[in-house]
Design a protein around this motif. Structure first.
Motif: not given
Length: 89
Positions: A33-38, A61-66
């Motif tokens: 899978p091409r997109f990695e969120v860290c 990423a937005e869910t993790w930020r919230v």
């Protein structure tokens, strides 16, 4: 023999950061899978996931930020309550 833990990145984009140094990176990889969120703080990786769709990665990423912001707010509120209780004791 060289062993790679992750595939080479095409692009790295910072999606957000918090005032404590926590930041979220979106890494575009060559292979699926091409997109990695860290989510990183200093040298520590707090959360990490790879997804097939860029939009899904951005939503995660937005869910993790919230979630992280909410946890920090709750901690600050509890510390304020504790300090008031200590002062009145």
């Amino acid at each position: 023999m060289v062993v790679r833990m992750t595939a080479p990145a095409i692009n790295v984009e910072r999606l957000w950061s918090l005032d404590d140094g926590t930041m979220c990176l979106l890494v575009d990889r060559v292979d699926a899978p091409r997109f990695e969120v860290c989510v990183l703080r200093g040298d520590d990786v707090l959360r990490q996931n790879r997804l097939y769709a860029r939009g899904s990665a951005q939503m995660l990423a937005e869910t993790w930020r919230v979630t992280l912001a909410s946890m920090r707010a709750e901690l600050a509120e509890q510390q304020a309550i504790d300090s008031v209780q200590l002062a009145s004791a």
